[in-house]
Design a protein around this motif. Structure first.
Motif, PDB file in Angstrom:
ATOM      1  N   GLN A 119     -13.540 -44.137  -4.881  1.00 10.63           N
ATOM      2  CA  GLN A 119     -13.289 -42.802  -6.454  1.00 10.63           C
ATOM      3  C   GLN A 119     -14.906 -42.198  -6.498  1.00 10.63           C
ATOM      4  N   THR A 129      -5.528 -39.932  -8.778  1.00 10.96           N
ATOM      5  CA  THR A 129      -4.803 -40.682  -8.354  1.00 10.96           C
ATOM      6  C   THR A 129      -4.005 -41.787  -8.339  1.00 10.96           C
ATOM      7  N   ASP A 185      -2.250 -47.008  -6.337  1.00  9.85           N
ATOM      8  CA  ASP A 185      -2.957 -47.355  -4.823  1.00  9.85           C
ATOM      9  C   ASP A 185      -3.617 -46.070  -3.862  1.00  9.85           C
ATOM     10  N   ILE A 226      -4.908 -42.791  -3.354  1.00 14.86           N
ATOM     11  CA  ILE A 226      -5.514 -41.726  -3.279  1.00 14.86           C
ATOM     12  C   ILE A 226      -4.898 -39.538  -2.816  1.00 14.86           C
TER      13      ILE A 226
END
Length: 124
Positions: free
Chosen positions: A90, A113, A116, A118
């Motif tokens: 991130q 996000t 879990d 992205i």
């Protein structure tokens, strides 16, 4: 909008390696001034013209993939530094998004996000 010419370098190098006379191409399109240099910005129209001319001259539908394939991670400059220094994905994506908005504003990275995962949605 202006774009950093650094983003053109891999395409120009690839085109030159494939035998394209890039200096002549730029001269014919009156783009010889201000196209070279790591910290040089050009208008978005000129940036797009260079990419379009390279794609047209090479007639390669996989141009982006082939250029990316030739890039070494260490040649990516700031992106390489980010990969070495960030603790989380991130954090790295935040810096990448910031870098892109400042150097190639025509490309927008929408990063989401979800638990879990992205999700990165680039748009032009």
């Amino acid at each position: 909008m202006k774009a950093l010419t650094l983003h053109l370098d891999p395409f120009v190098s690839y085109a030159s390696a494939r035998g394209l006379d890039i200096k002549q191409l730029l001269h014919e399109r009156q783009l010889t001034e201000g196209i070279e240099g790591a910290d040089v910005y050009i208008d978005q129209r000129s940036f797009n013209t260079v990419l379009r001319e390279i794609r047209t001259q090479l007639k390669d539908t996989l141009l982006g993939i082939r250029v990316g394939n030739l890039c070494k991670l260490s040649s990516l400059g700031l992106i390489y530094q980010i990969s070495l220094q960030c603790v989380t994905v991130q954090e790295a994506l935040y810096y990448l998004q910031d870098f892109m908005s400042k150097t190639l504003p025509v490309v927008t990275l929408n990063i989401t996000t979800i638990t879990d995962h992205i999700v990165i949605n680039p748009s032009c």
